[in-house]
Design a protein around this motif. Structure first.
Motif, PDB file in Angstrom:
ATOM      1  N   LYS A 229      22.668  33.623  30.424  1.00  0.00           N
ATOM      2  CA  LYS A 229      21.281  34.034  30.654  1.00  0.00           C
ATOM      3  C   LYS A 229      20.413  33.662  29.448  1.00  0.00           C
ATOM      4  CE  LYS A 229      22.656  36.022  34.464  1.00  0.00           C
ATOM      5  NZ  LYS A 229      22.299  35.490  35.795  1.00  0.00           N
ATOM      6  N   ASN A 230      19.093  33.921  29.604  1.00  0.00           N
ATOM      7  CA  ASN A 230      18.145  33.623  28.535  1.00  0.00           C
ATOM      8  C   ASN A 230      17.252  34.832  28.261  1.00  0.00           C
ATOM      9  OD1 ASN A 230      18.740  30.745  28.054  1.00  0.00           O
ATOM     10  ND2 ASN A 230      17.998  30.481  30.163  1.00  0.00           N
ATOM     11  N   HIS A 231      16.687  34.824  27.072  1.00  0.00           N
ATOM     12  CA  HIS A 231      15.653  35.776  26.695  1.00  0.00           C
ATOM     13  C   HIS A 231      16.115  37.230  26.859  1.00  0.00           C
ATOM     14  CE1 HIS A 231      13.401  32.114  26.508  1.00  0.00           C
ATOM     15  NE2 HIS A 231      13.431  31.929  27.832  1.00  0.00           N
ATOM     16  N   SER A 232      15.244  38.098  27.382  1.00  0.00           N
ATOM     17  CA  SER A 232      15.563  39.525  27.443  1.00  0.00           C
ATOM     18  C   SER A 232      16.721  39.818  28.384  1.00  0.00           C
ATOM     19  CB  SER A 232      14.338  40.321  27.877  1.00  0.00           C
ATOM     20  OG  SER A 232      13.917  39.913  29.165  1.00  0.00           O
ATOM     21  N   GLU A 233      16.888  39.013  29.407  1.00  0.00           N
ATOM     22  CA  GLU A 233      18.012  39.223  30.331  1.00  0.00           C
ATOM     23  C   GLU A 233      19.337  39.097  29.589  1.00  0.00           C
ATOM     24  OE1 GLU A 233      19.481  37.790  34.781  1.00  0.00           O
ATOM     25  OE2 GLU A 233      17.952  36.638  33.698  1.00  0.00           O
ATOM     26  N   TYR A 234      19.403  38.130  28.690  1.00  0.00           N
ATOM     27  CA  TYR A 234      20.584  37.973  27.838  1.00  0.00           C
ATOM     28  C   TYR A 234      20.735  39.173  26.918  1.00  0.00           C
ATOM     29  CZ  TYR A 234      22.843  36.832  23.420  1.00  0.00           C
ATOM     30  OH  TYR A 234      23.597  36.895  22.289  1.00  0.00           O
ATOM     31  N   GLN A 235      19.633  39.590  26.267  1.00  0.00           N
ATOM     32  CA  GLN A 235      19.692  40.689  25.312  1.00  0.00           C
ATOM     33  C   GLN A 235      20.238  41.967  25.943  1.00  0.00           C
ATOM     34  OE1 GLN A 235      15.392  40.242  23.947  1.00  0.00           O
ATOM     35  NE2 GLN A 235      16.374  40.850  22.013  1.00  0.00           N
ATOM     36  N   ILE A 236      19.684  42.318  27.104  1.00  0.00           N
ATOM     37  CA  ILE A 236      20.074  43.583  27.744  1.00  0.00           C
ATOM     38  C   ILE A 236      21.510  43.527  28.250  1.00  0.00           C
ATOM     39  CG2 ILE A 236      19.613  45.071  29.733  1.00  0.00           C
ATOM     40  CD1 ILE A 236      16.631  44.414  29.329  1.00  0.00           C
ATOM     41  N   LEU A 237      21.894  42.430  28.875  1.00  0.00           N
ATOM     42  CA  LEU A 237      23.255  42.311  29.415  1.00  0.00           C
ATOM     43  C   LEU A 237      24.288  42.331  28.296  1.00  0.00           C
ATOM     44  CD1 LEU A 237      24.427  42.122  32.222  1.00  0.00           C
ATOM     45  CD2 LEU A 237      24.417  39.620  32.024  1.00  0.00           C
ATOM     46  N   TRP A 238      23.983  41.657  27.204  1.00  0.00           N
ATOM     47  CA  TRP A 238      24.910  41.656  26.061  1.00  0.00           C
ATOM     48  C   TRP A 238      25.036  43.056  25.473  1.00  0.00           C
ATOM     49  CZ3 TRP A 238      28.242  38.127  24.120  1.00  0.00           C
ATOM     50  CH2 TRP A 238      28.794  38.392  22.866  1.00  0.00           C
ATOM     51  N   GLN A 239      23.912  43.757  25.339  1.00  0.00           N
ATOM     52  CA  GLN A 239      23.937  45.101  24.757  1.00  0.00           C
ATOM     53  C   GLN A 239      24.631  46.085  25.681  1.00  0.00           C
ATOM     54  OE1 GLN A 239      23.068  45.572  21.704  1.00  0.00           O
ATOM     55  NE2 GLN A 239      23.426  47.792  21.626  1.00  0.00           N
ATOM     56  N   GLU A 240      24.478  45.939  26.980  1.00  0.00           N
ATOM     57  CA  GLU A 240      25.221  46.790  27.920  1.00  0.00           C
ATOM     58  C   GLU A 240      26.718  46.597  27.731  1.00  0.00           C
ATOM     59  OE1 GLU A 240      22.202  47.240  31.765  1.00  0.00           O
ATOM     60  OE2 GLU A 240      23.740  45.668  31.745  1.00  0.00           O
ATOM     61  N   GLY A 241      27.125  45.348  27.526  1.00  0.00           N
ATOM     62  CA  GLY A 241      28.539  45.066  27.274  1.00  0.00           C
ATOM     63  C   GLY A 241      29.028  45.723  26.008  1.00  0.00           C
ATOM     64  N   ILE A 242      28.201  45.713  24.950  1.00  0.00           N
ATOM     65  CA  ILE A 242      28.569  46.360  23.685  1.00  0.00           C
ATOM     66  C   ILE A 242      28.807  47.847  23.900  1.00  0.00           C
ATOM     67  CG2 ILE A 242      27.679  47.097  21.431  1.00  0.00           C
ATOM     68  CD1 ILE A 242      26.363  44.378  21.137  1.00  0.00           C
ATOM     69  N   VAL A 243      27.848  48.514  24.550  1.00  0.00           N
ATOM     70  CA  VAL A 243      27.949  49.962  24.749  1.00  0.00           C
ATOM     71  C   VAL A 243      29.173  50.321  25.593  1.00  0.00           C
ATOM     72  CG1 VAL A 243      26.848  51.959  25.840  1.00  0.00           C
ATOM     73  CG2 VAL A 243      25.490  50.387  24.439  1.00  0.00           C
ATOM     74  N   GLU A 244      29.400  49.606  26.681  1.00  0.00           N
ATOM     75  CA  GLU A 244      30.553  49.894  27.539  1.00  0.00           C
ATOM     76  C   GLU A 244      31.863  49.651  26.804  1.00  0.00           C
ATOM     77  OE1 GLU A 244      30.245  47.880  31.279  1.00  0.00           O
ATOM     78  OE2 GLU A 244      28.251  48.672  31.700  1.00  0.00           O
ATOM     79  N   ARG A 245      31.921  48.583  26.030  1.00  0.00           N
ATOM     80  CA  ARG A 245      33.132  48.287  25.265  1.00  0.00           C
ATOM     81  C   ARG A 245      33.378  49.360  24.210  1.00  0.00           C
ATOM     82  NH1 ARG A 245      32.253  44.593  22.082  1.00  0.00           N
ATOM     83  NH2 ARG A 245      34.419  44.347  21.438  1.00  0.00           N
ATOM     84  N   TYR A 246      32.349  49.721  23.464  1.00  0.00           N
ATOM     85  CA  TYR A 246      32.507  50.714  22.398  1.00  0.00           C
ATOM     86  C   TYR A 246      32.974  52.057  22.963  1.00  0.00           C
ATOM     87  CZ  TYR A 246      30.368  47.894  18.666  1.00  0.00           C
ATOM     88  OH  TYR A 246      30.111  46.944  17.717  1.00  0.00           O
ATOM     89  N   GLN A 247      32.366  52.479  24.057  1.00  0.00           N
ATOM     90  CA  GLN A 247      32.755  53.758  24.669  1.00  0.00           C
ATOM     91  C   GLN A 247      34.230  53.740  25.083  1.00  0.00           C
ATOM     92  OE1 GLN A 247      29.835  53.847  27.804  1.00  0.00           O
ATOM     93  NE2 GLN A 247      28.421  55.155  26.655  1.00  0.00           N
ATOM     94  N   THR A 248      34.658  52.638  25.667  1.00  0.00           N
ATOM     95  CA  THR A 248      36.047  52.535  26.135  1.00  0.00           C
ATOM     96  C   THR A 248      37.016  52.413  24.969  1.00  0.00           C
ATOM     97  OG1 THR A 248      35.201  51.374  28.085  1.00  0.00           O
ATOM     98  CG2 THR A 248      37.573  51.337  27.736  1.00  0.00           C
ATOM     99  N   ILE A 249      36.640  51.686  23.937  1.00  0.00           N
ATOM    100  CA  ILE A 249      37.504  51.548  22.760  1.00  0.00           C
ATOM    101  C   ILE A 249      37.757  52.914  22.136  1.00  0.00           C
ATOM    102  CG2 ILE A 249      37.586  50.714  20.370  1.00  0.00           C
ATOM    103  CD1 ILE A 249      36.089  48.197  21.360  1.00  0.00           C
ATOM    104  N   ILE A 250      36.715  53.701  21.975  1.00  0.00           N
ATOM    105  CA  ILE A 250      36.847  55.032  21.365  1.00  0.00           C
ATOM    106  C   ILE A 250      37.745  55.919  22.221  1.00  0.00           C
ATOM    107  CG2 ILE A 250      35.577  57.129  20.752  1.00  0.00           C
ATOM    108  CD1 ILE A 250      33.185  55.259  20.067  1.00  0.00           C
ATOM    109  N   THR A 251      37.553  55.893  23.545  1.00  0.00           N
ATOM    110  CA  THR A 251      38.357  56.720  24.454  1.00  0.00           C
ATOM    111  C   THR A 251      39.822  56.304  24.435  1.00  0.00           C
ATOM    112  OG1 THR A 251      36.442  57.047  25.900  1.00  0.00           O
ATOM    113  CG2 THR A 251      38.616  57.506  26.827  1.00  0.00           C
ATOM    114  N   LEU A 252      40.078  55.007  24.521  1.00  0.00           N
ATOM    115  CA  LEU A 252      41.462  54.512  24.513  1.00  0.00           C
ATOM    116  C   LEU A 252      42.162  54.852  23.208  1.00  0.00           C
ATOM    117  CD1 LEU A 252      41.007  51.020  26.198  1.00  0.00           C
ATOM    118  CD2 LEU A 252      42.483  52.848  27.025  1.00  0.00           C
ATOM    119  N   ALA A 253      41.469  54.661  22.100  1.00  0.00           N
ATOM    120  CA  ALA A 253      42.078  54.932  20.788  1.00  0.00           C
ATOM    121  C   ALA A 253      42.448  56.399  20.649  1.00  0.00           C
ATOM    122  CB  ALA A 253      41.111  54.526  19.677  1.00  0.00           C
TER     123      ALA A 253
END
Length: 379
Positions: A229-253
Motif C-alpha cells: 500500500k501507499n501513504h496513510s493506508e500503509y501507515q495504518i495497516l503497518w501500525q495495526e500489525g505492530i499492535v496486534e503482534r505486540y499484544q500477542t507476543i506479551i500474552t504468549l511470553a
C-alpha cells in the motif's frame, strides 16, 4: 553278654546293670525282662526330643502354608522384588493385592519412590513415563501433575512446542535485523513468515495456543499487506500489525514462559511500548478520518491559473508534527494530467492552515484525488 534297649533314650545297656549308662535312667527287673523278651527290643526306638522336634517342624510348615495362601505372601515377596528393581508401579499393585499385615509401610514407601521418579520424569520431559507413574497415585498434587503431563504430552505430539520454539527464534531474528546497519521492512516480515507460515494449518493440542498463533500470523499478514500500500493506508495497516503482534507476543511470553534466557527482553522491547503504540494507532486513525472529511474533490478551490488550495483545521485531537498531502488531478475526459503536493508541520490541535498546491494549468482541472501521510505527536 545280653543287652537291652533303654526305654528312655533308646541306648543299648547290659542286662546286668540297673542304670542306663547313657541317660541314667533306672531300670527295674520287669523292664529288663520285658525289653529283653519283647520282639520290639530288637528294633531301635526313636528318641523323645526327636519326636518333639519333628512335630514342631510339621506344625511350622502347616502354619507357614496357611499364612502363605491366606495372606498372599507370594504377592508381597514379588512386590519387594519389583520395588528393588525400580518397577514401583508393579510393586504398588502387588502390595495392594496382598493381606500381609506389614504391607502398609512398604506400600507407602513405594508410592513415595514412585512419586519421586514421576517428578524426575517431568523434569526430563518424559511425559509418557511420568503420566503412567502418576495415574491412580492419590497424592495431594498428583491430580494437578497428571493434568500437566497430559497437556504437555499432547503438545509434544502436535505442533505446539515446535511453534513456540519457532516463534521465539523468529522474534529474536527480527530484533537482530533491526540492529543491523541496513534492512528493509520486507526483511523484517520475511524473517518471521519464513519460520511461522507452516503453522497456519498445523494441528495444535492447546486450542488457546492455536488461537494466539493465528492472531500473531494475522498481525504479520497486515504488515506484509501494508508493504503493498501507499501513504496513510500503509501507515495504518503497518501500525495495526505492530499492535496486534505486540499484544500477542506479551500474552504468549507470559502464558507459556517464553524468553526465559532473557528475563527483561519482553519488558524492554514490547511491554514498555505497547500503550504508546496503541495510542499512536488511535492518532493515525483519527487523522485519517479528519483528512477524509477535509480533503476531497468537493473541498478544493481554484485560486488562479497555477494554484488550487484547501483550508485545513486540525480536528484530530493531536498535534500534527508533519503532514504531506498529495493530489492527482484529472481533466474533463478523466485523464490524469498531473500531480503535486503540499507539506506542513507542527500544527496544533484546533489550528488552521491553508494547503496550497501549484499546478501547470488549474483551468483544465475537473477532478482531484487526495492522499496523505502524517506524523501525529503522542503526549
Amino acid at each position: 553278654m545280653p543287652v537291652i534297649t533303654c526305654p528312655e533314650c533308646g541306648g543299648k545297656v547290659s542286662t546286668t546293670t540297673d542304670v542306663c549308662i547313657h541317660c541314667g535312667y533306672k531300670l527295674n527287673n520287669e523292664e529288663i525282662t520285658t525289653t529283653q523278651d519283647s520282639p520290639s527290643a530288637k528294633r531301635k526306638s526313636i528318641p523323645r526330643w526327636l519326636s518333639v522336634a519333628g512335630i514342631a517342624l510339621v506344625s511350622l510348615i502347616v502354619v507357614a502354608s496357611v499364612l502363605y495362601f491366606a495372606f498372599d505372601v507370594n504377592d508381597y515377596i514379588l512386590g519387594i522384588k519389583a520395588s528393588n528393581t525400580g518397577d514401583y508401579k508393579l510393586a504398588v499393585q502387588l502390595y495392594e493385592k496382598t493381606r500381609v499385615p506389614l504391607k502398609e509401610e512398604r506400600l507407602e514407601e513405594t508410592k513415595q519412590l514412585m512419586y519421586n521418579k514421576a517428578t524426575d520424569m517431568i523434569k526430563a520431559e518424559n511425559w509418557n513415563v511420568a503420566l503412567d507413574l502418576l495415574t491412580g497415585l492419590n497424592y495431594t498434587d498428583s491430580e494437578e501433575l497428571v493434568a500437566v503431563c497430559t497437556k504437555n504430552k499432547g503438545m509434544s505430539e502436535n505442533a505446539d512446542f515446535e511453534f513456540l520454539a519457532a516463534f521465539q527464534e523468529a522474534i529474536y531474528r527480527r530484533i537482530e535485523i533491526t540492529e543491523s546497519n541496513s534492512f528493509t521492512y520486507s526483511d523484517l516480515v520475511g524473517a518471521e513468515t519464513s519460520r511461522l507460515d507452516k503453522f497456519r494449518d498445523a494441528s495444535f493440542y492447546d486450542k488457546d495456543l492455536q488461537k494466539l498463533a493465528l492472531e500473531y500470523l494475522a498481525g504479520l499478514d497486515k504488515q506484509e499487506n501494508a508493504l503493498k500500500k501507499n501513504h496513510s493506508e500503509y501507515q495504518i495497516l503497518w501500525q495495526e500489525g505492530i499492535v496486534e503482534r505486540y499484544q500477542t507476543i506479551i500474552t504468549l511470553a507470559e502464558k507459556y514462559n517464553l524468553f526465559q534466557d532473557k528475563p527483561s527482553f519482553i519488558q524492554e522491547n514490547y511491554t514498555s511500548s505497547i500503550s504508546e503504540n496503541e495510542e499512536y494507532l488511535k492518532a493515525l486513525k483519527s487523522a485519517e478520518r479528519d483528512f477524509k472529511k477535509q480533503f476531497s474533490n468537493s473541498t478544493w478551490k481554484r485560486d488562479n491559473g497555477y494554484q488550487i488550495s484547501i483550508p485545513y483545521t486540525n480536528n484530530t485531537g493531536y498535534t500534527l508534527e508533519q503532514a504531506s498531502i498529495f493530489v492527482f488531478y484529472y481533466d474533463k475526459n478523466g485523464t490524469r494530467i498531473g500531480d503535486t503536493s503540499c507539506y506542513f508541520e507542527n500544527l496544533k490541535k484546533g489550528q488552521t492552515t491553508v494547503c496550497e498546491f501549484y499546478v501547470s494549468n488549474s483551468r483544465n482541472i475537473q477532478r482531484c484525488e487526495f492522499y496523505w501521510e502524517f506524523v501525529p505527536h503522542i503526549d
